[in-house]
Design an enzyme around this catalytic site. Structure first.
Site, mmCIF file in Angstrom:
data_model
loop_
_atom_site.group_PDB
_atom_site.id
_atom_site.type_symbol
_atom_site.label_atom_id
_atom_site.label_comp_id
_atom_site.label_asym_id
_atom_site.label_seq_id
_atom_site.Cartn_x
_atom_site.Cartn_y
_atom_site.Cartn_z
ATOM 1 N N ASP A 229 0.957 -0.981 -0.021
ATOM 2 C CA ASP A 229 0.156 -0.143 -0.084
ATOM 3 C C ASP A 229 0.764 1.065 0.087
ATOM 4 O O ASP A 229 1.957 1.165 0.712
ATOM 5 C CB ASP A 229 -0.599 0.481 1.245
ATOM 6 C CG ASP A 229 -1.939 -0.844 1.236
ATOM 7 O OD1 ASP A 229 -2.273 -1.970 0.282
ATOM 8 O OD2 ASP A 229 -2.050 -1.474 2.923
HETATM 9 N N1 URA Z 1 -1.409 -6.154 4.068
HETATM 10 C C1 URA Z 1 -1.532 -4.429 3.523
HETATM 11 O O1 URA Z 1 -2.530 -4.365 4.458
HETATM 12 N N2 URA Z 1 -0.752 -3.740 3.545
HETATM 13 C C2 URA Z 1 -0.322 -3.856 2.632
HETATM 14 O O2 URA Z 1 0.827 -3.267 2.228
HETATM 15 C C3 URA Z 1 0.676 -5.536 2.563
HETATM 16 C C4 URA Z 1 -0.412 -6.415 3.327
#
Ligand code: URA
Length: 246
Positions: free
Chosen positions: A113
């Site tokens: 993310d």
């Molecule tokens: N899980 C998440 O919620 N975000 C990420 O970036 C990776 C795993």
């Protein structure tokens, strides 16, 4: 024995983002491409793609970029995105500009993310990418999460059960391992890559992830000396570590 692949020099360098094939022909004609110290006057000659080419072939006095089929790690900083569909700076902007013109292109191995930091792998090797993300390989990903509220103490059991169903999904999550580091800090190891998985897992317990950082992929850990925004090419040993039990 497998045969060493060959490529026309102009095609190789054009696909590595150096210039157009026409421009590479001119570079060669002008003595600006050298192999083992000697100018290569004809860029339409074929060249064997041996790994040592990266030190033997020199363009404008500079050692060659990584040959096709390489993988690197990025310490992804907060605020940069893995997706062209999202607003904001892209992880690709952190690569040398020539690498962004390569064909095959460099892709992220899965995604983090925008507001997740840490170990992100990037490669132009589609087969390797699929080996890493393939569910059948069970490559674990370990995250460090800081939470908005203290954990209840029941999270580890819930995540390990293999029965947790995330909202909007029809298949329970595979078992995941949680280690509580403090009341609001945990290490969580997951074996899948579902959308916003870690944030949604904690949301399912009534909590909220405030910061999320990926520390490792398989047995490959983010090196302590790799600064946020910095990249490092993986060695054969690093690649083997990805698939080693973590
Ligand atoms: N899980 C998440 O919620 N975000 C990420 O970036 C990776 C795993």
């Amino acid at each position: 024995m497998t045969k060493t692949p060959t490529s026309r020099l102009d095609k190789l360098l054009a696909n590595m983002g150096y210039a157009s094939r026409r421009e590479i022909q001119l570079l060669a004609k002008n003595g600006r491409i050298r192999l083992d110290g000697a100018p290569v006057p004809r860029a339409d000659d074929r060249i064997a793609l041996t790994p040592d080419l990266e030190t033997r072939l020199v363009v404008d006095g500079e050692a060659l970029d990584p040959l096709p089929g390489f993988i690197l790690m990025l310490n992804k900083p907060l605020g940069v995105t893995c997706s062209h569909k999202e607003a904001g700076p892209l992880v690709y902007d952190l690569l040398p500009s020539r690498w962004r013109r390569r064909d095959p292109a460099i892709s992220t191995v899965g995604r983090l993310d925008k507001e997740t930091s840490g170990l992100l792998l990037m490669t132009d090797d589609g087969a390797l990418l699929h080996r890493i993300i393939s569910p059948s390989r069970h490559v674990a990903k370990r995250y460090r999460a800081h939470l908005a509220r203290p954990m209840s103490g029941r999270e580890a059991e819930l995540f390990a059960a293999g029965t947790l169903m995330l909202e909007g999904e029809d298949k329970p999550l595979a078992p995941a391992e949680l280690e509580m580091i403090g009341p609001q800090e945990a290490l969580l190891q997951v074996h899948e890559g579902r959308y916003h998985q870690v944030r949604r897992m904690f949301a399912a317990t009534g909590n909220h992830v405030e910061t999320l950082h990926r520390e490792s992929v398989g047995g490959l850990a983010l090196p302590a000396d790799l600064e946020p925004g910095a990249i490092r090419r993986l060695t054969e040993a690093d690649i083997a570590a990805i698939f080693a039990p973590s």
